[in-house]
Enzyme design. Sequence first.
Site: not given
Length: 315
Positions: A179, A153, A24-26, A28-30
């Site tokens: 979630y 989280s 999920g690196a595209n 935000g935090i990633g």
Amino acid sequence: MARRPRWTSEQIPDLAGRVAVVTGANSGIGLETVRELARRGARTILACRSEERGRRGIGELQAEMPDSSVELMKLDLGSLSSIQAFAHDFARGHTRLDMLINNAGVMAVPHSLTEDGFESQMGVNHLGHFALTGRLLEPLLATPGARVVTVSSVGHRGATMDFENLLFENGGYTPFRPYWRSKLANLLFTYELERRLRSAGARVSALAAHPGFSSTNIGGHLSRHWYSRIQEPLMSAFIQSAAMGALPTLRAAVDPDAEGGQFYGPSGLGGLRGHPVVVSSNAASHNSEYSRRLWRVSEELTGVHYELGSSGAAG
């Protein structure tokens, strides 16, 4: 007694020669995690479901750091076949893996199923990362000092584990319940993985992190709801940047003093914002019966079995 300085990205050591995978690196935090790892010299793989968004992330990084070593590889955590293909492709080009950052996630989405028929939030956030870690176990075990960091989280505190309805196959679905459960599962997985690694004498550590209340696009779809628009002005006072939100993950991944089984999160305002420190998780996350049962069910559902013997392979 003098207070220890706050941990920042400036304390990340030289990472030249190390290899990292960030899911999920595209954005935000990633993406912020990748940025700091690459800035310190790590060869970093952006594992992304969307190749288009992944290429945009690569372009942003290369414009900022032309000499950085970043690479895009396609990975859909909602597809066991995609996870297997990713691990196979990774093994063809890499013999080591120093940092596996299980960052990707979906949050509070309408009910849907993954390619393999799992409820999507548990399927992506927990089962997908469980399968990915198992498939990458061989290069992890071949790399002394390797770390697996799984992003949870503060929402794990609102979760319940119901193994008779783990994937909400018997009803009871609301957008946030799976979630929260997936984030509790991330911690149960981390703590059980760490116990198994220690029992096997492996030189790999499992840690967890959470970003607090950070500005990312994981819950962007929620902004369409009327209640989100009303709450947004109040919430904005508590939201920290994605760069700050990435610090707990980065500290868990690279701090020489970090230890397996630790959970990192922001230090202030109820764990919602601030610099990263070791934080606690709820009693359910340390329930050994839950962790062992979740591990067994995860193996059954994904078909991935962790072999922590001499071969280090995951079947």
